[in-house]
Scaffold this active site. Structure first.
Site, PDB file in Angstrom:
ATOM      1  N   ASP A   9      32.365  69.670   9.047  1.00  0.00           N
ATOM      2  CA  ASP A   9      33.192  69.914  10.220  1.00  0.00           C
ATOM      3  C   ASP A   9      32.236  70.444  11.303  1.00  0.00           C
ATOM      4  O   ASP A   9      31.115  70.857  10.992  1.00  0.00           O
ATOM      5  CB  ASP A   9      34.266  70.961   9.861  1.00  0.00           C
ATOM      6  CG  ASP A   9      35.056  71.400  11.062  1.00  0.00           C
ATOM      7  OD1 ASP A   9      35.485  70.531  11.834  1.00  0.00           O
ATOM      8  OD2 ASP A   9      35.228  72.630  11.250  1.00  0.00           O
ATOM      9  N   LEU A  10      32.651  70.426  12.542  1.00  0.00           N
ATOM     10  CA  LEU A  10      31.756  70.871  13.622  1.00  0.00           C
ATOM     11  C   LEU A  10      32.081  72.298  14.104  1.00  0.00           C
ATOM     12  O   LEU A  10      31.314  73.237  13.877  1.00  0.00           O
ATOM     13  CB  LEU A  10      31.865  69.899  14.807  1.00  0.00           C
ATOM     14  CG  LEU A  10      31.075  70.297  16.048  1.00  0.00           C
ATOM     15  CD1 LEU A  10      29.580  70.111  15.830  1.00  0.00           C
ATOM     16  CD2 LEU A  10      31.521  69.472  17.260  1.00  0.00           C
ATOM     17  N   ASP A  11      33.249  72.411  14.744  1.00  0.00           N
ATOM     18  CA  ASP A  11      33.628  73.687  15.363  1.00  0.00           C
ATOM     19  C   ASP A  11      33.807  74.777  14.313  1.00  0.00           C
ATOM     20  O   ASP A  11      34.630  74.642  13.417  1.00  0.00           O
ATOM     21  CB  ASP A  11      34.950  73.519  16.137  1.00  0.00           C
ATOM     22  CG  ASP A  11      34.814  72.556  17.316  1.00  0.00           C
ATOM     23  OD1 ASP A  11      33.851  72.688  18.070  1.00  0.00           O
ATOM     24  OD2 ASP A  11      35.685  71.682  17.470  1.00  0.00           O
ATOM     25  N   THR A  17      31.754  77.243  18.282  1.00  0.00           N
ATOM     26  CA  THR A  17      32.606  76.872  19.410  1.00  0.00           C
ATOM     27  C   THR A  17      34.043  77.346  19.230  1.00  0.00           C
ATOM     28  O   THR A  17      34.826  77.273  20.166  1.00  0.00           O
ATOM     29  CB  THR A  17      32.619  75.333  19.580  1.00  0.00           C
ATOM     30  OG1 THR A  17      32.661  74.778  18.271  1.00  0.00           O
ATOM     31  CG2 THR A  17      31.402  74.844  20.322  1.00  0.00           C
ATOM     32  N   LYS A  45      42.814  76.306  14.374  1.00  0.00           N
ATOM     33  CA  LYS A  45      41.502  75.829  13.938  1.00  0.00           C
ATOM     34  C   LYS A  45      41.652  74.508  13.199  1.00  0.00           C
ATOM     35  O   LYS A  45      42.488  74.383  12.308  1.00  0.00           O
ATOM     36  CB  LYS A  45      40.807  76.864  13.044  1.00  0.00           C
ATOM     37  CG  LYS A  45      40.267  78.029  13.841  1.00  0.00           C
ATOM     38  CD  LYS A  45      39.388  78.920  12.986  1.00  0.00           C
ATOM     39  CE  LYS A  45      38.903  80.108  13.812  1.00  0.00           C
ATOM     40  NZ  LYS A  45      38.291  81.127  12.959  1.00  0.00           N
ATOM     41  N   GLY A  46      40.849  73.538  13.567  1.00  0.00           N
ATOM     42  CA  GLY A  46      40.894  72.235  12.914  1.00  0.00           C
ATOM     43  C   GLY A  46      42.020  71.342  13.420  1.00  0.00           C
ATOM     44  O   GLY A  46      42.112  70.184  13.055  1.00  0.00           O
ATOM     45  N   ARG A  49      43.805  68.592  19.772  1.00  0.00           N
ATOM     46  CA  ARG A  49      44.145  69.184  21.076  1.00  0.00           C
ATOM     47  C   ARG A  49      45.640  69.039  21.381  1.00  0.00           C
ATOM     48  O   ARG A  49      46.302  70.009  21.791  1.00  0.00           O
ATOM     49  CB  ARG A  49      43.316  68.500  22.168  1.00  0.00           C
ATOM     50  CG  ARG A  49      43.128  69.354  23.394  1.00  0.00           C
ATOM     51  CD  ARG A  49      42.328  68.597  24.454  1.00  0.00           C
ATOM     52  NE  ARG A  49      41.047  68.098  23.965  1.00  0.00           N
ATOM     53  CZ  ARG A  49      40.334  67.143  24.571  1.00  0.00           C
ATOM     54  NH1 ARG A  49      40.777  66.603  25.689  1.00  0.00           N
ATOM     55  NH2 ARG A  49      39.191  66.741  24.060  1.00  0.00           N
ATOM     56  N   SER A 114      34.944  65.682  12.259  1.00  0.00           N
ATOM     57  CA  SER A 114      35.518  66.677  13.171  1.00  0.00           C
ATOM     58  C   SER A 114      36.737  66.144  13.900  1.00  0.00           C
ATOM     59  O   SER A 114      36.813  64.957  14.210  1.00  0.00           O
ATOM     60  CB  SER A 114      34.456  67.071  14.209  1.00  0.00           C
ATOM     61  OG  SER A 114      35.037  67.778  15.274  1.00  0.00           O
ATOM     62  N   ALA A 115      37.664  67.046  14.212  1.00  0.00           N
ATOM     63  CA  ALA A 115      38.856  66.668  14.982  1.00  0.00           C
ATOM     64  C   ALA A 115      38.541  66.586  16.473  1.00  0.00           C
ATOM     65  O   ALA A 115      39.333  66.065  17.255  1.00  0.00           O
ATOM     66  CB  ALA A 115      39.947  67.715  14.762  1.00  0.00           C
ATOM     67  N   SER A 116      37.376  67.065  16.863  1.00  0.00           N
ATOM     68  CA  SER A 116      37.081  67.194  18.296  1.00  0.00           C
ATOM     69  C   SER A 116      36.685  65.885  18.954  1.00  0.00           C
ATOM     70  O   SER A 116      35.907  65.109  18.411  1.00  0.00           O
ATOM     71  CB  SER A 116      35.949  68.204  18.494  1.00  0.00           C
ATOM     72  OG  SER A 116      35.555  68.210  19.856  1.00  0.00           O
ATOM     73  N   ASN A 118      35.083  66.104  21.665  1.00  0.00           N
ATOM     74  CA  ASN A 118      33.851  66.514  22.349  1.00  0.00           C
ATOM     75  C   ASN A 118      32.668  66.607  21.387  1.00  0.00           C
ATOM     76  O   ASN A 118      31.600  67.101  21.764  1.00  0.00           O
ATOM     77  CB  ASN A 118      34.062  67.882  23.016  1.00  0.00           C
ATOM     78  CG  ASN A 118      35.147  67.838  24.077  1.00  0.00           C
ATOM     79  OD1 ASN A 118      35.086  67.026  25.003  1.00  0.00           O
ATOM     80  ND2 ASN A 118      36.159  68.688  23.953  1.00  0.00           N
ATOM     81  N   LYS A 145      43.828  66.549  10.863  1.00  0.00           N
ATOM     82  CA  LYS A 145      43.831  67.402   9.674  1.00  0.00           C
ATOM     83  C   LYS A 145      45.124  68.216   9.699  1.00  0.00           C
ATOM     84  O   LYS A 145      45.535  68.628  10.777  1.00  0.00           O
ATOM     85  CB  LYS A 145      42.626  68.367   9.697  1.00  0.00           C
ATOM     86  CG  LYS A 145      41.258  67.667   9.710  1.00  0.00           C
ATOM     87  CD  LYS A 145      40.136  68.663   9.985  1.00  0.00           C
ATOM     88  CE  LYS A 145      38.805  67.956  10.206  1.00  0.00           C
ATOM     89  NZ  LYS A 145      37.709  68.856  10.594  1.00  0.00           N
ATOM     90  N   GLU A 169      34.001  73.277   5.670  1.00  0.00           N
ATOM     91  CA  GLU A 169      35.123  73.484   6.595  1.00  0.00           C
ATOM     92  C   GLU A 169      35.389  74.968   6.853  1.00  0.00           C
ATOM     93  O   GLU A 169      35.276  75.774   5.936  1.00  0.00           O
ATOM     94  CB  GLU A 169      36.401  72.921   5.967  1.00  0.00           C
ATOM     95  CG  GLU A 169      36.904  71.646   6.569  1.00  0.00           C
ATOM     96  CD  GLU A 169      37.327  71.747   8.031  1.00  0.00           C
ATOM     97  OE1 GLU A 169      37.563  72.859   8.538  1.00  0.00           O
ATOM     98  OE2 GLU A 169      37.432  70.695   8.666  1.00  0.00           O
ATOM     99  N   ASP A 170      35.767  75.298   8.077  1.00  0.00           N
ATOM    100  CA  ASP A 170      36.137  76.692   8.365  1.00  0.00           C
ATOM    101  C   ASP A 170      37.646  76.847   8.568  1.00  0.00           C
ATOM    102  O   ASP A 170      38.121  77.963   8.773  1.00  0.00           O
ATOM    103  CB  ASP A 170      35.421  77.204   9.629  1.00  0.00           C
ATOM    104  CG  ASP A 170      35.977  76.568  10.888  1.00  0.00           C
ATOM    105  OD1 ASP A 170      36.185  75.332  10.888  1.00  0.00           O
ATOM    106  OD2 ASP A 170      36.222  77.298  11.866  1.00  0.00           O
TER     107      ASP A 170
HETATM  108  C1  BG6 Z   1      38.674  71.168  16.113  1.00  0.00           C
HETATM  109  C2  BG6 Z   1      38.856  72.600  16.543  1.00  0.00           C
HETATM  110  O1  BG6 Z   1      37.407  70.998  15.540  1.00  0.00           O
HETATM  111  O2  BG6 Z   1      38.796  70.294  17.230  1.00  0.00           O
HETATM  112  C3  BG6 Z   1      40.173  72.766  17.273  1.00  0.00           C
HETATM  113  O3  BG6 Z   1      38.833  73.438  15.390  1.00  0.00           O
HETATM  114  C4  BG6 Z   1      40.256  71.775  18.426  1.00  0.00           C
HETATM  115  O4  BG6 Z   1      40.279  74.087  17.733  1.00  0.00           O
HETATM  116  C5  BG6 Z   1      40.045  70.354  17.921  1.00  0.00           C
HETATM  117  O5  BG6 Z   1      41.520  71.868  19.074  1.00  0.00           O
HETATM  118  C6  BG6 Z   1      40.056  69.334  19.033  1.00  0.00           C
HETATM  119  O6  BG6 Z   1      38.928  69.543  19.833  1.00  0.00           O
HETATM  120  P1  BG6 Z   1      38.703  68.959  21.275  1.00  0.00           P
HETATM  121  O7  BG6 Z   1      37.262  69.304  21.562  1.00  0.00           O
HETATM  122  O8  BG6 Z   1      38.897  67.464  21.179  1.00  0.00           O
HETATM  123  O9  BG6 Z   1      39.675  69.597  22.185  1.00  0.00           O
HETATM  124 MG    MG Z   2      36.353  73.866  12.384  1.00  0.00          MG
END
Ligand code: BG6
Ligand code: MG
Length: 219
Positions: A9-11, A17, A45-46, A49, A114-116, A118, A145, A169-170
């Site tokens: 996982d990233l964040d 972050t 977390k995880g 958005r 990662s779910a992000s 970014n 997730k 994973e956190d």
């Molecule tokens: C997850 C974070 O990795 O990504 C969440 O733990 C976040 O807090 C999610 O909402 C989505 O990220 P982003 O960068 O696309 O807004």
């Molecule tokens: Mg995370």
């Protein structure tokens, strides 16, 4: 040599972050008159958005138009990106680089899960992009997730069976996703919060080369 697929996982795992997501969500929640605490943040977390904003609105018993929803999502991300902009290699969490290098040295395939949306920008910022054989992030999946989609896709990208993958994973949602995918789940953080993980460490400084070798050789 044995191989496992190592999925990170990233964040909150590779980079800290989670604190920036917290600050950006709190600012946004307060702007629309909703209280936002660290305990609530744990539940985000995880979480994607879209789902995060839905939860904040539900906590504050707010209903808004689709247009406003899109606007608030944009505001949150702009604010978040302003924190990301200042990031550098010093924000890689302790011993993450040591573990990545150890896996590379042992020829183990590595993916991001990662779910992000970014994720790629952040990996470039902290100069870790090249350490990964595959990247699966919020732009690739349709189910967030605790749905295991992101990890199953990562396993596929690495060409490794799901039950031969290890996930770091956190988040509670991420540990659940790894468990549903039949992967070895390693929680990074608080053992009480992450009690469903197969193993929990406070951070990567607690993970030895010997433990990595045991994971690689696990049946
Ligand atoms: C997850 C974070 O990795 O990504 C969440 O733990 C976040 O807090 C999610 O909402 C989505 O990220 P982003 O960068 O696309 O807004
Ligand atoms: Mg995370």
């Amino acid at each position: 040599m044995n191989k496992k697929g190592f999925i990170f996982d990233l964040d909150g795992v590779i980079v800290d972050t989670a604190k920036y997501h917290f600050l950006a969500w709190r600012k946004l929640a307060n702007t629309i008159g909703v209280d936002f605490t660290e305990v609530q943040n744990e539940q985000l977390k995880g979480v994607s958005r879209v789902r995060s904003l839905q939860k904040i609105l539900a906590w504050g018993k707010k209903s808004i138009s689709e247009e406003q929803f899109a606007q608030l999502m944009g505001m949150k991300n702009e604010d978040y990106l302003s924190y990301i902009d200042g990031m550098g290699q010093d924000e890689i969490l302790p011993d993450v680089s040591r573990i990545l290098d150890c896996l590379i040295e042992k020829n183990q395939p590595i993916s991001l899960g990662s779910a992000s949306k970014n994720a790629r920008i952040i990996l470039e910022k902290v100069a870790l992009r090249d350490k990964f054989d595959a990247i699966v992030d919020g732009n690739d999946v349709s189910n967030a997730k605790p749905d295991p989609e992101v990890f199953l896709m990562a396993a596929k990208s690495l060409n490794i069976a799901a039950d031969k993958c290890v996930v770091f994973e956190d988040s509670v949602a991420g540990v659940e996703a790894a468990n549903v995918a039949d992967m070895i789940s390693i929680g990074i953080g608080d053992a009480e919060i992450l009690h469903e993980a197969d193993y929990v460490f406070n951070d990567f400084t607690e993970i030895s080369t010997q433990f990595i070798e045991e994971l690689i050789n696990k049946k």
